[in-house]
Design an enzyme around this catalytic site. Structure first.
Site, PDB file in Angstrom:
ATOM      1  N   SER A  10     -13.995 -14.081 -36.476  1.00  0.00           N
ATOM      2  CA  SER A  10     -14.581 -15.042 -35.547  1.00  0.00           C
ATOM      3  C   SER A  10     -15.599 -15.886 -36.298  1.00  0.00           C
ATOM      4  O   SER A  10     -16.589 -15.357 -36.810  1.00  0.00           O
ATOM      5  CB  SER A  10     -15.263 -14.312 -34.394  1.00  0.00           C
ATOM      6  N   HIS A  35     -10.302 -17.126 -35.660  1.00  0.00           N
ATOM      7  CA  HIS A  35     -10.693 -17.000 -34.246  1.00  0.00           C
ATOM      8  C   HIS A  35     -11.866 -17.937 -33.954  1.00  0.00           C
ATOM      9  O   HIS A  35     -12.925 -17.856 -34.586  1.00  0.00           O
ATOM     10  CB  HIS A  35     -11.078 -15.550 -33.962  1.00  0.00           C
ATOM     11  N   ASP A  37     -14.442 -19.378 -31.156  1.00  0.00           N
ATOM     12  CA  ASP A  37     -15.056 -19.071 -29.859  1.00  0.00           C
ATOM     13  C   ASP A  37     -15.669 -20.322 -29.243  1.00  0.00           C
ATOM     14  O   ASP A  37     -16.627 -20.871 -29.766  1.00  0.00           O
ATOM     15  CB  ASP A  37     -16.137 -18.007 -30.040  1.00  0.00           C
ATOM     16  N   MET A  39     -17.618 -21.869 -26.079  1.00  0.00           N
ATOM     17  CA  MET A  39     -18.487 -21.452 -24.965  1.00  0.00           C
ATOM     18  C   MET A  39     -19.147 -22.668 -24.340  1.00  0.00           C
ATOM     19  O   MET A  39     -19.507 -23.619 -25.047  1.00  0.00           O
ATOM     20  CB  MET A  39     -19.570 -20.505 -25.479  1.00  0.00           C
ATOM     21  N   HIS A  68     -10.372 -19.160 -28.445  1.00  0.00           N
ATOM     22  CA  HIS A  68     -10.793 -18.314 -27.315  1.00  0.00           C
ATOM     23  C   HIS A  68     -11.727 -19.136 -26.429  1.00  0.00           C
ATOM     24  O   HIS A  68     -12.879 -19.378 -26.789  1.00  0.00           O
ATOM     25  CB  HIS A  68     -11.492 -17.071 -27.895  1.00  0.00           C
ATOM     26  N   MET A  70     -14.114 -19.612 -23.560  1.00  0.00           N
ATOM     27  CA  MET A  70     -15.011 -18.967 -22.587  1.00  0.00           C
ATOM     28  C   MET A  70     -15.646 -20.096 -21.801  1.00  0.00           C
ATOM     29  O   MET A  70     -16.851 -20.378 -21.922  1.00  0.00           O
ATOM     30  CB  MET A  70     -16.046 -18.116 -23.338  1.00  0.00           C
ATOM     31  N   MET A 139     -11.761  -7.854 -24.006  1.00  0.00           N
ATOM     32  CA  MET A 139     -13.138  -8.012 -24.492  1.00  0.00           C
ATOM     33  C   MET A 139     -13.805  -6.641 -24.535  1.00  0.00           C
ATOM     34  O   MET A 139     -13.891  -5.957 -23.511  1.00  0.00           O
ATOM     35  CB  MET A 139     -13.947  -8.923 -23.567  1.00  0.00           C
ATOM     36  N   PHE A 145     -21.987 -13.705 -27.131  1.00  0.00           N
ATOM     37  CA  PHE A 145     -22.712 -13.563 -28.387  1.00  0.00           C
ATOM     38  C   PHE A 145     -21.987 -12.623 -29.351  1.00  0.00           C
ATOM     39  O   PHE A 145     -21.323 -11.690 -28.903  1.00  0.00           O
ATOM     40  CB  PHE A 145     -24.123 -13.001 -28.129  1.00  0.00           C
ATOM     41  N   GLY A 146     -22.179 -12.877 -30.639  1.00  0.00           N
ATOM     42  CA  GLY A 146     -21.693 -11.950 -31.653  1.00  0.00           C
ATOM     43  C   GLY A 146     -22.699 -10.820 -31.839  1.00  0.00           C
ATOM     44  O   GLY A 146     -23.804 -10.855 -31.289  1.00  0.00           O
ATOM     45  N   ASP A 177     -11.738  -7.858 -28.996  1.00  0.00           N
ATOM     46  CA  ASP A 177     -12.794  -8.765 -29.474  1.00  0.00           C
ATOM     47  C   ASP A 177     -14.164  -8.247 -29.047  1.00  0.00           C
ATOM     48  O   ASP A 177     -14.430  -8.096 -27.849  1.00  0.00           O
ATOM     49  CB  ASP A 177     -12.536 -10.154 -28.851  1.00  0.00           C
ATOM     50  N   GLY A 178     -15.009  -7.963 -30.048  1.00  0.00           N
ATOM     51  CA  GLY A 178     -16.386  -7.572 -29.758  1.00  0.00           C
ATOM     52  C   GLY A 178     -16.740  -6.212 -30.340  1.00  0.00           C
ATOM     53  O   GLY A 178     -16.116  -5.208 -29.975  1.00  0.00           O
ATOM     54  N   GLY A 179     -17.677  -6.194 -31.272  1.00  0.00           N
ATOM     55  CA  GLY A 179     -18.134  -4.922 -31.818  1.00  0.00           C
ATOM     56  C   GLY A 179     -17.124  -4.210 -32.690  1.00  0.00           C
ATOM     57  O   GLY A 179     -17.233  -3.003 -32.911  1.00  0.00           O
ATOM     58  N   GLY A 199     -16.443 -10.738 -35.980  1.00  0.00           N
ATOM     59  CA  GLY A 199     -17.376 -11.769 -36.419  1.00  0.00           C
ATOM     60  C   GLY A 199     -18.337 -11.210 -37.441  1.00  0.00           C
ATOM     61  O   GLY A 199     -18.180 -11.396 -38.651  1.00  0.00           O
ATOM     62  N   SER A 200     -19.346 -10.464 -36.953  1.00  0.00           N
ATOM     63  CA  SER A 200     -20.372  -9.974 -37.882  1.00  0.00           C
ATOM     64  C   SER A 200     -19.796  -9.077 -38.975  1.00  0.00           C
ATOM     65  O   SER A 200     -20.241  -9.139 -40.121  1.00  0.00           O
ATOM     66  CB  SER A 200     -21.504  -9.281 -37.120  1.00  0.00           C
TER      67      SER A 200
END
Ligand code: DX5
Ligand code: ZN
Length: 219
Positions: A10, A35, A37, A39, A68, A70, A139, A145-146, A177-179, A199-200
């Site tokens: 991401s 990816h 994002d 928003m 994606h 949002m 999700m 947020f990342g 997606d996420g974490g 992402g991170s």
């Protein structure tokens, strides 16, 4: 059937002052999808990028542009993202009143159609949409947020959706997606996901680490 694992960095965690360079770097480092994002500060409490940025990034990579959304409403912006070069356009089931029509509108542009479910949304919400789908995005954080922590309860949702995709025999990507990090990726893959957004975990440590970071996410 669970397909080979694909990693979708991401770019939300990239250096926004040099996005083109960052996209080239993750492409070279082995990203399968890019990816992106989007928003709107309305559907989620953050504002990121629009179709003009997607268009500007398009020449920097031939990889799949996985957009994606949002945002709410979705429909007025579908064509602009398709024209900008999106290969996959994913909308949220919680956004807009007529998701079935939204998915048809995405496919009508020639892009692949995805649906995303927030953590509180049950898998049954997409029961009648499978035939319209190329991708399902679970999700595993609340969108916006990342850098948030993985919500483990979403593993059950991934398992249930994997079963349904397989029983229908449809060619649908199951994305999470996420974490997602080198620890949670193991559980996510076991549960049946085959596209991992990160992402991170991808951008950690700067460009010299991207290839190793991506490799660690393949399980
Ligand atoms: C969250 C976004 C994610 C986010 C993931 O709303 O949809 O794509 O960038 O970031 P990490 O991998 O850091 O949780
Ligand atoms: Zn995302």
């Amino acid at each position: 059937m669970q397909k080979p694992i694909r990693i979708a960095p991401s770019i939300l965690s990239a250096d926004f002052a040099k996005l083109g360079e960052e996209v080239r770097a993750i492409d070279t480092a082995g990203a399968d999808y890019i990816h992106i994002d989007v928003m709107d500060g309305h559907f989620v409490p953050n504002i990121t990028i629009g179709p003009d940025v997607v268009k500007a990034l398009r020449p920097h990579s031939d990889k799949v542009f996985d957009v994606h959304l949002m945002i709410d409403p979705v429909d007025p912006y579908i064509q602009a993202f398709a024209d900008a070069g999106a290969d996959i356009i994913t909308a949220h089931i919680e956004a807009g009143q007529h998701t079935h029509r939204t998915l048809q509108a995405i496919r009508a542009t020639g892009a692949k159609a995805g649906i995303s479910l927030n953590p509180a949304t049950p898998e049954s919400s997409i029961d009648y949409l499978y035939e319209e789908l190329d991708l399902i995005l679970v999700m595993s954080v609340n969108p916006g947020f990342g850098g948030q922590s993985f919500i483990a309860s979403q593993l059950r949702k991934i398992e249930a959706i994997r079963k349904r995709i397989d029983s229908l025999g449809l060619d649908i990507d199951l994305q999470v997606d996420g974490g997602v990090n080198p620890v949670t990726c193991i559980h996510v893959i076991e549960a049946g996901a085959d596209v991992l957004v990160a992402g991170s975990a991808t951008f950690k440590g700067g460009p010299s680490e991207y290839a190793a970071n991506i490799k660690r996410l393949r399980g």
